[in-house]
Enzyme design. Structure first.
Site, PDB file in Angstrom:
ATOM      1  N   LEU A 151     -17.243  38.758  50.172  1.00 30.24           N
ATOM      2  CA  LEU A 151     -16.532  37.778  49.343  1.00 30.24           C
ATOM      3  C   LEU A 151     -17.442  36.583  49.091  1.00 30.24           C
ATOM      4  O   LEU A 151     -17.520  36.047  47.992  1.00 30.24           O
ATOM      5  CB  LEU A 151     -15.240  37.331  50.042  1.00 30.24           C
ATOM      6  CG  LEU A 151     -14.283  38.434  50.488  1.00 30.24           C
ATOM      7  CD1 LEU A 151     -12.973  37.832  50.972  1.00 30.24           C
ATOM      8  CD2 LEU A 151     -14.012  39.410  49.374  1.00 30.24           C
ATOM      9  N   GLY A 210     -16.437  43.751  34.431  1.00 31.78           N
ATOM     10  CA  GLY A 210     -15.778  43.701  35.728  1.00 31.78           C
ATOM     11  C   GLY A 210     -15.154  42.352  35.967  1.00 31.78           C
ATOM     12  O   GLY A 210     -15.692  41.311  35.572  1.00 31.78           O
ATOM     13  N   ARG A 247     -20.701  46.284  62.065  1.00 33.62           N
ATOM     14  CA  ARG A 247     -20.026  47.486  61.565  1.00 33.62           C
ATOM     15  C   ARG A 247     -20.821  48.758  61.744  1.00 33.62           C
ATOM     16  O   ARG A 247     -20.286  49.791  62.146  1.00 33.62           O
ATOM     17  CB  ARG A 247     -19.703  47.295  60.083  1.00 33.62           C
ATOM     18  CG  ARG A 247     -18.639  46.264  59.902  1.00 33.62           C
ATOM     19  CD  ARG A 247     -18.344  46.015  58.453  1.00 33.62           C
ATOM     20  NE  ARG A 247     -17.254  45.048  58.351  1.00 33.62           N
ATOM     21  CZ  ARG A 247     -16.811  44.541  57.214  1.00 33.62           C
ATOM     22  NH1 ARG A 247     -17.364  44.899  56.078  1.00 33.62           N
ATOM     23  NH2 ARG A 247     -15.820  43.693  57.214  1.00 33.62           N
ATOM     24  N   GLY A 300     -13.712  41.492  39.186  1.00 38.66           N
ATOM     25  CA  GLY A 300     -13.512  41.218  40.603  1.00 38.66           C
ATOM     26  C   GLY A 300     -13.983  39.813  40.914  1.00 38.66           C
ATOM     27  O   GLY A 300     -14.145  38.981  40.016  1.00 38.66           O
ATOM     28  N   LEU A 301     -14.201  39.555  42.191  1.00 39.57           N
ATOM     29  CA  LEU A 301     -14.600  38.195  42.575  1.00 39.57           C
ATOM     30  C   LEU A 301     -15.837  37.745  41.829  1.00 39.57           C
ATOM     31  O   LEU A 301     -15.911  36.625  41.340  1.00 39.57           O
ATOM     32  CB  LEU A 301     -14.836  38.137  44.077  1.00 39.57           C
ATOM     33  CG  LEU A 301     -13.561  38.106  44.910  1.00 39.57           C
ATOM     34  CD1 LEU A 301     -13.890  38.282  46.385  1.00 39.57           C
ATOM     35  CD2 LEU A 301     -12.811  36.809  44.688  1.00 39.57           C
ATOM     36  N   ALA A 302     -16.845  38.616  41.742  1.00 43.31           N
ATOM     37  CA  ALA A 302     -18.081  38.216  41.072  1.00 43.31           C
ATOM     38  C   ALA A 302     -17.844  38.041  39.571  1.00 43.31           C
ATOM     39  O   ALA A 302     -18.202  37.014  38.992  1.00 43.31           O
ATOM     40  CB  ALA A 302     -19.181  39.241  41.340  1.00 43.31           C
ATOM     41  N   GLY A 303     -17.245  39.033  38.947  1.00 41.39           N
ATOM     42  CA  GLY A 303     -17.081  39.012  37.494  1.00 41.39           C
ATOM     43  C   GLY A 303     -16.146  37.915  37.029  1.00 41.39           C
ATOM     44  O   GLY A 303     -16.453  37.175  36.078  1.00 41.39           O
ATOM     45  N   HIS A 348     -17.112  52.342  52.748  1.00 40.07           N
ATOM     46  CA  HIS A 348     -16.445  51.094  52.408  1.00 40.07           C
ATOM     47  C   HIS A 348     -17.219  50.250  51.408  1.00 40.07           C
ATOM     48  O   HIS A 348     -16.641  49.637  50.514  1.00 40.07           O
ATOM     49  CB  HIS A 348     -16.259  50.315  53.711  1.00 40.07           C
ATOM     50  CG  HIS A 348     -15.640  48.965  53.564  1.00 40.07           C
ATOM     51  ND1 HIS A 348     -14.398  48.792  52.987  1.00 40.07           N
ATOM     52  CD2 HIS A 348     -16.060  47.725  53.908  1.00 40.07           C
ATOM     53  CE1 HIS A 348     -14.101  47.497  52.993  1.00 40.07           C
ATOM     54  NE2 HIS A 348     -15.099  46.828  53.524  1.00 40.07           N
TER      55      HIS A 348
END
Lengths: 637, 257
Positions: A442, A41, A331, A43-46, A402
């Site tokens: 994030l 992955g 939320r 994304g932000l983490a990966g 979500h």
């Protein structure tokens, strides 16, 4: 098996992480290139983990199913990222961010992990700015902040409504810099289909090259899963089309426990569904609730245009029910409130499942220009999709799946129950309890990737390990299992595309394991998912050709895992006989309709162990202890 | 609504492609273009025919994955991404031609799916500030005027879809590269490497086989993020400056000059 120790360092909360850092072992700079890490992955983490480990000098292999690492779905995060810098001079602090996150999560997360997250939040902003992330600025050139749901301070940093995009491009470019330096290799259009375990440790992966269909083997000294969340189990969600649970689920099947799978977030502000053909739901950033007011007509069936409904006939239900937080209620609460008013017949729009988010007053008070600077791109996006102009008429919104708070169980080092297998970002369960606050995803993904796994994985790599070759028999076994699963999918020979079954699964999950759950409904869901699974395996059709580009095979493979995950989510929701955060059991509510926790029985994490295709999953409990926050009924009134 | 679709079918990179006609009926005007293709694929599966391959992911206009040429225009008629194109934008009964992004630097993988990894390699050549993970200076110690931040952001919002390349008669990637160079040039954090960045990104563009800019402006006209042609000016200036300061005897030779 027994749930392993969470390895929380002793000592005061404020010093735990530094104490851990101070004691961890190191690999010398000269020896790092011989140690390899696989990151699944981007994304932000990966991407942040891959870039950071590669910058230290470890050999990194990064994989993503997208055609470029820059396209991972973190890119779509809109509103912002939290940090307790207190630029607004409101008395914000690490302790306050910690306490807000604990409370926001309805006291179902680990204190030590959440404290570390709050502590690292400030470094993330510094890191991102150094990479050239253009955060919004105030008049004097200082960083701007705004408010998000569930907090009373302005600690959310943002780049217009494209904060996720800018942060991801920062992490992506840092990763590409390491590719250029020869420390990292990115394999795009590759999907992980299994983790390979040698002598009890994760030592590699089996991936499918999505262009050629070739099944490939990759060996390493550690594997990091940064494969994102699983709310596509609901079919319609704000996730990307390709977002899936496969990497995490295959690890689960090998013994990685799955924690709190039923904790999912249904986000309150999304564009409502318009038809059966719809393939995804689009989020409208929570930041809009800074200036937008949420309301429905007081009378059911009032079909006048919104502008013609006078003030006293509008029901600003969040402001009335939660006066201190108002439209910025968290939320889970805002979503459930929208569901309740729609269930009561007050909903608007063609389906009656919608509420207004109105900027009339904000435009009158602050002027159109100010609203445009803050939300211009979101307004444009809304108009693009719906054909309506939110400067002139209120937006219509409704909650949509979500985010997954649940995920792979990890200890303080973010290691799963399989040694050498780490899970970061949305793929793990760690920091958000039963409800995530806005702008915290994030923060967590980047804390994990930039600042936590570079230490904990490095520590893991200090142990002497024999090198593993991809000719090891463990790779044969794993590849055989992957191949036979593909064969099974190819050979069903039915008549329907995978999305037909996926849609059916989504309807069941949304009805019975969505914003409101109850025991009979969950029992029913379990039966129905069983039926859908049976039909899937008897009537699925995928395009012929496994050794080639085959999107229908990719999709069917992901759906086969969602069908199994859906069952586990229902089991978890059934077992948790309380309401907390996003998990709302209708049997357990207070007199005024709020979530009723049962701290005696359920102040714990439930981590599920896979027991084979025919076995019943076994739950393991991790007791949560609260020494630094007071367990209280969450109130936003 | 009903439509006739002329869709580009190509089995593999090396194979020859052709158009295949399909009709779709009973399409809701509120369906997106890609949801219309989803419905076509669901039907093709029932008819035991091979589905049409196309790329998409976020379907909200930000990931840059979707990449169709619709009626000869990258992304279609409205200067938004393919996924944000809706069937209400077309006449009922219309014939619509659907092709992949066309560029020699974007080989077709199958049908409407292309390989745009050349753009990643251009970023690898220098699209970053060089800051690695670790302690960084306090951001407010380097103020950035909001107007400057806004300008940097106008360039930084590039989604890397490659429509600019597909639209350019020269197959240039100047808008894409210019956007990155402009974004980083405007911020204090991007100063140290500005010259080298422009230089090596341009060299990489040339190596990938992207063409040069001759000011057609088609790129900006189809850009779903409405990135301005100004970024190309910024790239050209930076590149020339970098080449001259590097070696005055070896003047700029970028194809775009």
């Amino acid at each position: 098996m027994r749930l392993p120790d969470a390895k929380i360092p002793p000592g005061p909360l404020e010093h735990k992480w530094q104490a851990w850092i101070d004691q961890h072992r190191l690999v010398g700079p000269n020896n790092r290139s011989g140690k390899n890490v696989i990151v699944i992955g981007t994304g932000l983490a990966g991407a942040s983990a891959a870039a950071s480990l590669a910058a230290q000098g470890f050999g990194v292999k990064s994989f993503c199913f997208q055609d470029s690492p820059r396209r991972a779905h973190s890119i779509a995060a809109q509103g912002g990222i939290n940090a307790s810098k207190d630029y607004a001079n409101e008395g914000d602090s690490v302790r306050r961010l910690f306490a807000d996150t604990m409370k926001g999560g309805d006291f179902r997360s680990r204190e030590a992990n959440v404290w570390r997250l709050a502590e690292l939040s400030e470094n993330i902003i510094d890191q991102a700015v150094a990479q050239g992330v253009p955060f919004n600025r105030e008049y004097g050139g200082q960083l701007a902040t705004r408010s998000f749901g569930g907090v009373l301070v302005q600690r959310t940093f943002y780049s217009r409504g494209q904060t996720g995009q800018q942060l991801l491009l920062g992490a992506y470019s840092a990763l590409e810099q390491q590719v250029a330096a020869g420390n990292a290799v990115v394999h795009s259009r590759h999907e992980m289909l299994d983790v390979v375990i040698v002598d009890g440790e994760a030592r590699g992966v089996i991936v499918r090259n999505l262009v050629t269909g070739e099944i490939e083997r990759h060996a390493a000294d550690a594997v990091i899963l940064a494969s994102g969340g699983y709310t596509n189990v609901y079919y319609l969600s704000t996730n990307a089309m390709g977002s899936n649970v496969t990497a995490a689920w295959r690890a689960h099947r090998h013994g990685a426990l799955m924690a709190n799978p039923s904790y999912t977030q249904i986000h309150p502000t999304c564009i409502p569904q318009s038809g059966e053909y719809q393939s995804k739901l689009t989020l409208m950033s929570e930041s809009l609730r800074n200036d937008g007011r949420v309301w429905v007509p007081r009378k059911g069936g009032d079909d006048r245009p919104p502008a013609e409904i006078p003030e006293d006939e509008r029901f600003y239900y969040l402001e009335e029910r939660y006066p201190s937080f108002g439209n910025l209620a968290p939320r889970d609460i805002a979503s459930r409130a929208a569901k309740v008013v729609c269930d009561d017949g007050l909903g608007v729009g063609p389906t009656g499942r919608g509420v207004y988010l109105d900027f009339r007053d904000a435009i009158a008070q602050r002027g159109r220009d100010v609203v445009e600077v803050r939300y211009g791109n979101l307004f444009e996006m809304y108009e693009n999709i719906t054909g309506e102009n939110p400067y002139e008429t209120p937006m219509m919104i409704y909650p949509a799946p979500h985010y997954a708070m649940g995920g792979l169980w990890v200890d303080y080092e973010l290691q799963t129950t399989i040694p050498g297998l780490f899970a970061i970002g949305e793929a793990n369960f760690s920091d958000h309890g039963a409800n995530r606050l806005g702008a915290s995803a994030l923060m967590q993904a980047l804390a994990d990737g930039y600042f936590i796994v570079p230490h904990t994985v490095a520590h893991h790599l200090t142990a002497d390990r024999e090198s593993v070759s991809t000719t090891d028999s463990a790779f044969d076994t794993a590849q055989d299992a992957v191949e036979s699963h593909i064969t099974r999918l190819m050979d069903v020979g039915g008549t329907k595309a995978a999305q037909v079954f996926h849609r059916e699964l989504g309807n069941v999950m949304l009805d019975y394991c969505g914003m409101a759950r109850n025991a009979p409904g969950l029992e029913k869901a379990l039966t129905e998912i069983g039926e859908i699974r049976e039909n899937f395996w008897s009537d699925l059709r995928v395009d012929p050709g496994r050794d080639e580009f085959n999107q229908s095979l990719e999709y069917a493979n992901r759906v086969s895992d969602f069908l199994e995950l859906g069952e586990l989510m229902c089991l978890d929701a059934l077992r948790r006989e309380e309401s907390c955060g996003g998990h709302f059991r209708e049997e357990y509510e207070t007199d005024d309709g709020e979530a009723l926790r049962d701290d005696e029985r359920f102040a714990k994490v439930t981590a599920w162990e896979y027991q084979g295709d025919d076995g019943d999953p076994v739950p393991h409990d991790e007791q949560l202890s609260f020494e630094n926050v007071k367990l209280a009924t969450r109130s936003y009134k | 609504m009903n439509f006739t679709l002329e869709i580009w079918r190509q089995f593999d990179t090396g194979e020859e492609g052709r158009y295949e006609d399909f009709t779709v009926e009973g399409i809701d005007p509120e369906a997106s273009f890609l949801e219309m293709l989803d419905q076509l694929n669901e039907r093709l599966t029932e008819e035991e025919r091979r589905t049409v391959a196309f790329d998409s992911d976020c379907r909200e206009g930000i990931c840059g994955t979707c990449s169709l040429v619709i009626n000869d225009t990258p992304h279609g008629p409205r200067q938004v991404t393919s996924c944000q194109t809706y069937m209400r934008d077309f006449e009922d009964g219309a014939t619509i031609r659907v092709e992949p992004f066309r560029s020699t630097t974007f080989p077709v993988i199958r049908d409407l799916v292309t390989d745009r990894s050349a753009l990643d390699r251009v970023i690898q050549a220098g699209g970053y500030t060089g800051a690695t993970t670790g302690p960084q200076p306090e951001p407010n110690s380097m103020p950035v005027a909001p107007e400057v931040q806004e300008k940097a952001m106008d360039a930084a919002i590039c989604i890397g879809c490659g429509a600019c390349v597909a639209a350019c008669p020269n197959g240039a990637a100047m808008l894409f590269t210019g956007a990155k160079v402009t974004h980083l040039n405007l911020l204090p954090q991007g100063q140290a490497e500005r010259g080298n960045r422009a230089n090596s990104m341009v060299e990489q563009m040339d190596e990938e086989g992207f063409g040069g800019c001759t000011n057609f402006g088609e790129c900006s006209r189809v850009c779903p993020q409405e990135i301005s042609l100004d970024v190309i000016g910024m790239l050209n200036r930076e590149y020339r400056k970098a080449r001259l300061s590097r070696d005055p005897k070896d003047p700029p030779t970028m194809l775009a000059q």
